[in-house]
Design an enzyme around this catalytic site. Structure first.
Site, PDB file in Angstrom:
ATOM      1  CB  SER A 134      -0.908   0.010   1.228  1.00  0.00           C
ATOM      2  OG  SER A 134      -1.658  -1.172   1.284  1.00  0.00           O
TER       3      SER A 134
HETATM    4  N1  SAH Z   1      -1.287  -3.894   3.475  1.00  0.00           N
HETATM    5  C1  SAH Z   1      -0.704  -4.725   2.454  1.00  0.00           C
HETATM    6  C2  SAH Z   1      -1.612  -4.673   1.250  1.00  0.00           C
HETATM    7  C3  SAH Z   1      -1.477  -5.835   0.369  1.00  0.00           C
HETATM    8  S1  SAH Z   1      -2.628  -5.853  -0.984  1.00  0.00           S
HETATM    9  C4  SAH Z   1       0.674  -4.188   2.121  1.00  0.00           C
HETATM   10  O1  SAH Z   1       0.893  -2.988   2.279  1.00  0.00           O
HETATM   11  O2  SAH Z   1       1.532  -4.949   1.681  1.00  0.00           O
HETATM   12  C5  SAH Z   1      -3.986  -6.716  -0.284  1.00  0.00           C
HETATM   13  C6  SAH Z   1      -3.751  -8.131   0.153  1.00  0.00           C
HETATM   14  O3  SAH Z   1      -5.008  -8.679   0.539  1.00  0.00           O
HETATM   15  C7  SAH Z   1      -3.210  -9.050  -0.943  1.00  0.00           C
HETATM   16  O4  SAH Z   1      -2.028  -9.653  -0.499  1.00  0.00           O
HETATM   17  C8  SAH Z   1      -4.338 -10.073  -1.137  1.00  0.00           C
HETATM   18  O5  SAH Z   1      -3.873 -11.378  -1.452  1.00  0.00           O
HETATM   19  C9  SAH Z   1      -5.010 -10.047   0.227  1.00  0.00           C
HETATM   20  N2  SAH Z   1      -6.389 -10.552   0.233  1.00  0.00           N
HETATM   21  C10 SAH Z   1      -7.395 -10.310  -0.640  1.00  0.00           C
HETATM   22  N3  SAH Z   1      -8.508 -10.977  -0.268  1.00  0.00           N
HETATM   23  C11 SAH Z   1      -8.203 -11.654   0.878  1.00  0.00           C
HETATM   24  C12 SAH Z   1      -8.930 -12.518   1.756  1.00  0.00           C
HETATM   25  N4  SAH Z   1     -10.206 -12.840   1.537  1.00  0.00           N
HETATM   26  N5  SAH Z   1      -8.291 -13.025   2.829  1.00  0.00           N
HETATM   27  C13 SAH Z   1      -6.996 -12.719   3.085  1.00  0.00           C
HETATM   28  N6  SAH Z   1      -6.260 -11.914   2.306  1.00  0.00           N
HETATM   29  C14 SAH Z   1      -6.851 -11.370   1.213  1.00  0.00           C
END
Ligand code: SAH
Length: 216
Positions: free
Chosen positions: A61
């Site tokens: 993010s």
């Molecule tokens: N805060 C993280 C954002 C990653 S992007 C960072 O800064 O690195 C969002 C993440 O949510 C992705 O890795 C995706 O695989 C995960 N995601 C999406 N749907 C999900 C679910 N149902 N359960 C767990 N993780 C999920």
């Protein structure tokens, strides 16, 4: 001051100028090195206020959005937090500096494993990593003081709202994944939920199921 410190100071100032004014949140952002959550050439861009690609087609993010979401949670050091979407683990590491315990759920196994290894290396011992479908929350650990979702849902999932304590706060981006989404803050009161719009954001979608259970 060396050039790394200078770069970090510029980074914090630019996040501050986007509305992150809570000193505890700014301190946590200062303590966590974002380049440790990025690979190769992207690590060199760690102190730009921009989202960047990570593995499995996901993104780390934008730092100012991480700051705004963390600030909106109004965390105390007694809080037990549920995070959905570990991704790189950057947001999780920030939360771990502010709260008592973090449960962070990721649906992609490689991301879960890598984040877990980084937390161990950085000795962030108050984080529990979980590989699973975060849209179900964690029944055995509920209720939570705070819930943060870092992937966009069409609406706040009722299952997650139900795992929030009374007086608890949830922050989640809502809207269609290919459009601008709204970051919202939901507070659970005795009898209902209070909603507040924070700002426009863009996140990858919240998907159902673990990655190995379905074809992606
Ligand atoms: N805060 C993280 C954002 C990653 S992007 C960072 O800064 O690195 C969002 C993440 O949510 C992705 O890795 C995706 O695989 C995960 N995601 C999406 N749907 C999900 C679910 N149902 N359960 C767990 N993780 C999920």
């Amino acid at each position: 001051m060396n050039s790394n410190d200078e770069q970090k100071m510029q980074f914090i100032l630019s996040i501050r100028s986007k509305g992150v004014v809570d000193n505890n949140v700014l301190k946590a952002l200062e303590m966590v090195n974002r380049e440790q959550f990025l690979k190769g050439l992207f690590a060199q861009r760690a102190y730009e206020d921009t989202p960047l690609p990570i593995e499995c087609g996901q993104t780390i993010s934008q730092p100012s959005v991480v700051g705004l979401m963390t600030q909106a949670l109004n965390i105390t050091n007694r809080d037990k937090i549920l995070e959905i979407g570990t991704g790189s683990g950057y947001q999780t590491a920030i939360l771990s500096k502010l709260a008592r315990r973090i449960y962070s759920v990721e649906r992609f196994k490689p991301l879960y494993e890598e984040a877990r290894a980084i937390f161990r290396k950085l000795q962030l011992n108050n984080i529990t990593s979980v590989w699973g479908d975060g849209s179900q929350g964690i029944v055995e650990q509920q209720p939570f003081d705070r819930i943060i979702v870092t992937a966009a849902a069409e609406d706040p999932p009722p299952t997650l709202l139900n795992q929030l304590k009374i007086g608890g706060i949830m922050v989640i981006p809502v809207g269609q994944s290919d459009e601008i989404q709204k970051l919202i803050r939901v507070e659970r009161t005795e009898k209902s939920f209070k909603y507040e719009d924070l700002c426009d954001v863009r996140f990858v979608p919240l998907l159902e199921g673990r990655e190995e259970d379905i074809n992606v």
